[in-house]
Design a protein around this motif. Structure first.
Motif, PDB file in Angstrom:
ATOM      1  N   MET A 226       0.830  -1.209   0.000  1.00 28.58           N
ATOM      2  CA  MET A 226       0.000   0.000   0.000  1.00 28.58           C
ATOM      3  C   MET A 226       0.861   1.254   0.000  1.00 28.58           C
ATOM      4  N   ARG A 227       1.934   1.225   0.774  1.00 24.26           N
ATOM      5  CA  ARG A 227       2.845   2.382   0.787  1.00 24.26           C
ATOM      6  C   ARG A 227       3.508   2.589  -0.568  1.00 24.26           C
ATOM      7  N   ASN A 228       3.674   1.491  -1.305  1.00 26.09           N
ATOM      8  CA  ASN A 228       4.297   1.577  -2.630  1.00 26.09           C
ATOM      9  C   ASN A 228       3.298   1.891  -3.740  1.00 26.09           C
ATOM     10  N   GLY A 229       2.073   2.213  -3.344  1.00 23.37           N
ATOM     11  CA  GLY A 229       1.102   2.661  -4.336  1.00 23.37           C
ATOM     12  C   GLY A 229       0.025   1.664  -4.708  1.00 23.37           C
ATOM     13  N   ASN A 230       0.103   0.437  -4.202  1.00 27.32           N
ATOM     14  CA  ASN A 230      -0.932  -0.561  -4.489  1.00 27.32           C
ATOM     15  C   ASN A 230      -2.016  -0.475  -3.421  1.00 27.32           C
ATOM     16  N   HIS A 231      -3.013   0.366  -3.665  1.00 31.00           N
ATOM     17  CA  HIS A 231      -4.075   0.559  -2.679  1.00 31.00           C
ATOM     18  C   HIS A 231      -5.077  -0.585  -2.680  1.00 31.00           C
ATOM     19  N   PHE A 232      -4.896  -1.538  -3.579  1.00 26.28           N
ATOM     20  CA  PHE A 232      -5.746  -2.732  -3.604  1.00 26.28           C
ATOM     21  C   PHE A 232      -4.946  -3.958  -3.170  1.00 26.28           C
ATOM     22  N   ALA A 233      -3.961  -3.735  -2.305  1.00 24.17           N
ATOM     23  CA  ALA A 233      -3.122  -4.844  -1.845  1.00 24.17           C
ATOM     24  C   ALA A 233      -3.912  -5.861  -1.038  1.00 24.17           C
ATOM     25  N   PHE A 234      -5.076  -5.464  -0.514  1.00 21.46           N
ATOM     26  CA  PHE A 234      -5.912  -6.427   0.213  1.00 21.46           C
ATOM     27  C   PHE A 234      -6.550  -7.430  -0.743  1.00 21.46           C
ATOM     28  N   LEU A 235      -6.503  -7.135  -2.057  1.00 18.57           N
ATOM     29  CA  LEU A 235      -7.015  -8.062  -3.062  1.00 18.57           C
ATOM     30  C   LEU A 235      -5.902  -8.912  -3.663  1.00 18.57           C
ATOM     31  N   CYS A 236      -4.765  -8.300  -3.962  1.00 12.72           N
ATOM     32  CA  CYS A 236      -3.642  -9.024  -4.578  1.00 12.72           C
ATOM     33  C   CYS A 236      -2.368  -8.231  -4.337  1.00 12.72           C
ATOM     34  N   HIS A 237      -1.239  -8.915  -4.334  1.00 13.58           N
ATOM     35  CA  HIS A 237       0.044  -8.270  -4.057  1.00 13.58           C
ATOM     36  C   HIS A 237       0.521  -7.423  -5.231  1.00 13.58           C
ATOM     37  N   ASP A 238       0.199  -7.857  -6.428  1.00 14.58           N
ATOM     38  CA  ASP A 238       0.635  -7.139  -7.630  1.00 14.58           C
ATOM     39  C   ASP A 238      -0.573  -6.469  -8.269  1.00 14.58           C
ATOM     40  N   ILE A 239      -0.583  -5.143  -8.308  1.00 10.93           N
ATOM     41  CA  ILE A 239      -1.742  -4.421  -8.834  1.00 10.93           C
ATOM     42  C   ILE A 239      -1.966  -4.691 -10.314  1.00 10.93           C
ATOM     43  N   ASN A 240      -0.924  -5.123 -11.012  1.00  9.03           N
ATOM     44  CA  ASN A 240      -1.078  -5.447 -12.435  1.00  9.03           C
ATOM     45  C   ASN A 240      -2.014  -6.634 -12.658  1.00  9.03           C
ATOM     46  N   GLU A 241      -2.207  -7.435 -11.621  1.00 12.00           N
ATOM     47  CA  GLU A 241      -3.119  -8.570 -11.735  1.00 12.00           C
ATOM     48  C   GLU A 241      -4.566  -8.116 -11.915  1.00 12.00           C
ATOM     49  N   LEU A 242      -4.847  -6.854 -11.586  1.00  7.73           N
ATOM     50  CA  LEU A 242      -6.207  -6.339 -11.723  1.00  7.73           C
ATOM     51  C   LEU A 242      -6.483  -5.798 -13.118  1.00  7.73           C
ATOM     52  N   GLU A 243      -5.478  -5.809 -13.969  1.00  4.33           N
ATOM     53  CA  GLU A 243      -5.695  -5.390 -15.348  1.00  4.33           C
ATOM     54  C   GLU A 243      -6.735  -6.296 -16.006  1.00  4.33           C
ATOM     55  N   HIS A 244      -7.548  -5.695 -16.877  1.00  7.79           N
ATOM     56  CA  HIS A 244      -8.636  -6.447 -17.502  1.00  7.79           C
ATOM     57  C   HIS A 244      -8.117  -7.661 -18.278  1.00  7.79           C
ATOM     58  N   SER A 245      -6.982  -7.502 -18.933  1.00  6.59           N
ATOM     59  CA  SER A 245      -6.431  -8.612 -19.718  1.00  6.59           C
ATOM     60  C   SER A 245      -6.060  -9.794 -18.826  1.00  6.59           C
ATOM     61  N   ASN A 246      -5.602  -9.508 -17.619  1.00 11.88           N
ATOM     62  CA  ASN A 246      -5.269 -10.586 -16.688  1.00 11.88           C
ATOM     63  C   ASN A 246      -6.522 -11.206 -16.082  1.00 11.88           C
ATOM     64  N   GLN A 247      -7.531 -10.371 -15.848  1.00 10.01           N
ATOM     65  CA  GLN A 247      -8.767 -10.870 -15.236  1.00 10.01           C
ATOM     66  C   GLN A 247      -9.509 -11.826 -16.172  1.00 10.01           C
ATOM     67  N   THR A 248      -9.450 -11.546 -17.454  1.00 13.38           N
ATOM     68  CA  THR A 248     -10.169 -12.398 -18.402  1.00 13.38           C
ATOM     69  C   THR A 248      -9.549 -13.792 -18.519  1.00 13.38           C
ATOM     70  N   ASP A 249      -8.298 -13.939 -18.087  1.00 12.64           N
ATOM     71  CA  ASP A 249      -7.631 -15.240 -18.159  1.00 12.64           C
ATOM     72  C   ASP A 249      -7.828 -16.077 -16.901  1.00 12.64           C
ATOM     73  N   LEU A 250      -8.514 -15.533 -15.914  1.00 10.57           N
ATOM     74  CA  LEU A 250      -8.697 -16.275 -14.666  1.00 10.57           C
ATOM     75  C   LEU A 250      -9.617 -17.473 -14.887  1.00 10.57           C
ATOM     76  N   PRO A 251      -9.359 -18.579 -14.211  1.00 14.34           N
ATOM     77  CA  PRO A 251     -10.163 -19.794 -14.395  1.00 14.34           C
ATOM     78  C   PRO A 251     -11.543 -19.683 -13.757  1.00 14.34           C
ATOM     79  N   ARG A 252     -12.448 -20.489 -14.250  1.00 10.55           N
ATOM     80  CA  ARG A 252     -13.803 -20.531 -13.697  1.00 10.55           C
ATOM     81  C   ARG A 252     -13.791 -21.269 -12.358  1.00 10.55           C
ATOM     82  N   VAL A 253     -14.535 -20.741 -11.416  1.00 13.91           N
ATOM     83  CA  VAL A 253     -14.644 -21.332 -10.079  1.00 13.91           C
ATOM     84  C   VAL A 253     -16.113 -21.574  -9.755  1.00 13.91           C
ATOM     85  N   THR A 254     -16.410 -22.725  -9.212  1.00 14.16           N
ATOM     86  CA  THR A 254     -17.744 -23.020  -8.706  1.00 14.16           C
ATOM     87  C   THR A 254     -17.693 -23.045  -7.184  1.00 14.16           C
TER      88      THR A 254
END
Length: 521
Positions: free
Chosen positions: A59-87
Motif C-alpha cells: 500500500m505504501r508503494n502505491g498498491n491501494h488494492f493490496a488487500f485483493l492481490c500483491h501485484d496491482i497489475n493482476e487487476l488489469e482487464h487482460s489478466n482478469q479475463t484469463d482467470l479460471p472458472r470457479v464453482t
C-alpha cells in the motif's frame, strides 16, 4: 507441630501429597503445556503479522488494492479475463442472525474470473431456502447463483450429500470447486487469493483456511473460541499443513469428475466429516494441503449460544475421531484421541492442585499458624507461582494472535465494520480453557461408546468408521433441536425471513459495481 482440626488436616495432607515428586511432575507438565501453547501462538502470530506487513508495504508503494492481490497489475482487464472458472458450493441448513451477512460476503466476492454459486439445501421446508432465494432475487443480474434442492441423504452425512449434489451440478468448465460453510464471512479477495495459490502450485490438492471466532459473551461461546485457538496454529503456516477445515476447502474440479484418489466414493460411501475424510485421503495419497496466510475468516457466534449447544458441538467434534477411511487413519485418530485426552486433563490437573495449595496456605495464615510451624512444604506454592507465570504468558500469546488476526481481517475487508478486541473477556477465556479441557475427554469417551451423534435433528450411527444408519427425528421442539449449535440458526419454520431493500443489499450492489470493470465480457 501444632494441632490441626479436620479441615486443616485434610488441606495439610492433600497439599503435602501434592508436593510429592509425582505431583510436582504433573504441575511442571501443566507449565510446559502453557509454554508450548504460547510458543505455537507466537509462531502463528509471526506468520499472520508478516502478511500484514507485506500488505502495508504494498500500500505504501502505491498498491491501494493490496488487500485483493500483491501485484496491482493482476487487476488489469487482460489478466482478469484469463482467470479460471470457479464453482462455489455452499451446503445450507437453517437461517440465523448472521447468515444474511455471511452470504452477502460470499456472493459479492471481488474475484474477476467466471464465478458461479450453488447454494444447496436439503428441502424446500428449510428456512434457508426462502431466505437465500430472496437474497438471490435482490442480487439478480449481479451474481450467477442458484439454489439446488438435494433431497435427503442415505449413505453419508447431509452436509456431504449436499456438497456432492452441488458437484454434480457445477459448470463443465469449472477448474476449481470451493466448498464454503454458511457461517464463513469471506473477504472480498479471498477467492482470488485461493485461486492464485492454486495456480502458483498445481500440486496443491486442497486449499483451506480457518475461522476467527467472535465470542458473543456467553461461556459457551468462549469455550468454542478456546477450542479453536489451539487448532489455529496448524493453519497459520503460510503454506503446507496437515490440517483441513471443512468451512473452506478449494479443490480441483477434475478430482471430483474423475473420482481421483477416491474423493467422491470416500465421501459418499459412509462419510461423516468432509474435512477429516478428505484430509485422510490426502494423507494416504501423499497429497499437499495448503493454507495461505490470508485465509482467516471472521466467525461471529450466536448471541444466545448457551452451554448446552456448546456441549453438543463438542460432541460432534469428538465424534469425528470415531470415523475413519483406512486402517492407518483409524490408528492416527486413536493416537490423536489418546494425546488430546492426556493433554486436556494434564492441563486441568495442575490448576486443581494449585487451588488446594492456595487454600491451604490461606487457611493456615488466617488461623495464625505460620507455614514453618506446621512443617508445610513451600514447594507447592512455588509451583503455583510458576504455573501462574506460564498461564499469563499463554494468555498473552493467545491475546496477541487474536489481536493480529483481528487486524488482518480488518485490512482484508476494508468495507466492513472493523472488528475489535474490546468485546473479549479474558477472564472468561481462562475459565473456558479449564472447562473445555475438562469436558473434552468426557465427550470423547461418550462418543467412543455410543457411536452415534445427533446433528441438527439427524442421528448418525457409525460402524467400522462409516455411517451405516441414519435416523431423522420428528420436527418437533420437544424431540428435535430447533437451533444449530454455533450460529443459532432456526432449523424449521420461517423465522428470520429477510426484508427487501436492506442496507446489506445496497452494500452488495455497491461492491458489485466496484468489481464490474474487471469482469470479462
Amino acid at each position: 507441630m501444632v494441632s490441626l482440626d479436620s479441615l486443616d488436616f485434610f488441606l495439610f495432607r492433600v497439599s503435602t501429597d501434592f508436593s510429592s515428586p509425582l505431583a510436582i511432575f504433573v504441575q511442571a507438565q501443566g507449565c510446559l503445556i502453557c509454554l508450548l501453547l504460547a510458543l505455537g501462538w507466537a509462531l502463528a502470530s509471526f506468520v499472520r503479522n508478516r502478511e500484514i506487513n507485506r500488505i502495508k508495504k504494498n500500500m505504501r508503494n502505491g498498491n491501494h488494492f493490496a488487500f485483493l492481490c500483491h501485484d496491482i497489475n493482476e487487476l488489469e482487464h487482460s489478466n482478469q479475463t484469463d482467470l479460471p472458472r470457479v464453482t462455489v458450493i455452499m451446503p445450507l441448513k437453517g437461517f440465523g442472525e448472521h447468515n444474511l451477512h455471511n452470504w452477502k460476503t460470499q456472493l459479492t466476492s471481488l474475484y474477476g474470473g467466471p464465478l458461479e454459486f450453488l447454494l444447496v439445501v436439503e428441502s424446500l421446508e428449510d428456512p434457508a431456502y426462502r431466505a437465500v432465494s430472496q437474497l438471490i432475487a435482490d442480487l439478480e443480474g449481479s451474481v450467477d447463483a442458484r439454489v439446488i434442492v438435494a433431497g435427503l441423504s442415505t449413505t453419508c452425512s447431509q452436509k456431504i450429500h449436499n456438497q456432492l449434489v452441488g458437484v454434480e451440478a457445477m459448470h463443465k468448465d469449472s477448474k476449481y470447486v470451493l466448498f464454503l460453510d454458511d457461517d464463513v464471512r469471506l473477504h472480498p479477495g479471498s477467492i482470488g487469493a485461493l485461486v492464485s495459490e492454486m495456480q502458483k502450485n498445481p500440486e496443491i490438492f486442497i486449499q483451506t483456511g480457518y475461522p476467527l471466532d467472535l465470542p458473543s459473551g456467553s461461556l459457551g461461546s468462549y469455550c468454542i473460541y478456546e477450542y479453536h485457538m489451539p487448532c489455529s496454529m496448524g493453519f497459520a503456516t503460510g503454506g503446507q499443513t496437515f490440517f483441513l477445515w471443512g468451512g473452506c476447502m478449494m479443490m480441483h474440479s477434475e478430482d471430483f469428475r474423475k473420482d481421483n484418489c477416491g474423493v467422491v466414493s470416500g465421501l459418499r460411501d459412509g462419510g461423516y466429516s468432509d474435512d477429516m475424510t478428505l484430509a485422510a485421503i490426502a494423507g494416504a495419497h501423499k497429497k499437499l494441503i495448503s493454507s495461505p496466510p490470508v485465509a482467516v475468516f471472521p466467525h461471529p457466534l450466536a448471541t444466545d449460544l448457551n452451554f448446552g449447544r456448546y456441549w453438543n458441538y463438542l460432541r460432534k467434534q469428538t465424534f469425528v475421531l470415531e470415523s475413519y477411511v483406512t486402517k492407518v487413519n483409524q490408528i492416527m485418530n486413536r493416537a490423536l484421541f489418546a494425546v488430546h485426552f492426556y493433554l486436556s486433563w494434564g492441563f486441568v490437573a495442575p490448576y486443581c492442585m494449585a487451588v488446594i495449595h492456595v487454600a491451604a496456605a490461606v487457611r493456615f495464615n488466617t488461623r495464625g499458624n505460620s507455614l514453618e510451624e506446621i512443617n508445610y512444604s513451600s514447594v507447592g506454592l512455588t509451583m503455583v507461582c510458576l504455573l501462574l507465570i506460564c498461564t499469563l504468558i499463554a494468555l498473552f500469546s493467545m491475546w496477541n494472535l487474536t489481536r493480529i488476526e483481528v487486524l488482518l481481517c480488518n485490512i482484508l475487508s476494508p468495507e466492513s465494520t472493523p472488528l475489535s478486541l474490546a468485546s473479549y473477556n479474558w477472564c472468561k477465556v481462562f475459565i473456558a480453557m479449564l472447562v473445555d479441557n475438562f469436558l473434552y475427554p468426557l465427550s470423547a469417551i461418550r462418543s467412543h461408546f455410543t457411536q452415534a451423534i445427533n446433528w441438527s435433528g439427524i442421528i448418525y450411527y457409525l460402524k467400522d468408521g462409516k455411517i451405516h444408519k441414519i435416523e431423522r427425528l420428528p420436527k418437533r421442539q420437544d424431540v428435535a433441536p430447533v437451533f444449530t449449535d454455533l450460529g443459532g440458526k432456526h432449523l424449521y419454520g420461517r423465522k428470520g425471513f429477510p426484508t427487501k431493500g436492506s442496507f446489506l443489499t445496497s452494500l452488495s450492489k455497491c461492491l458489485f459495481q466496484w468489481r464490474q470493470p474487471k469482469r470479462s465480457e
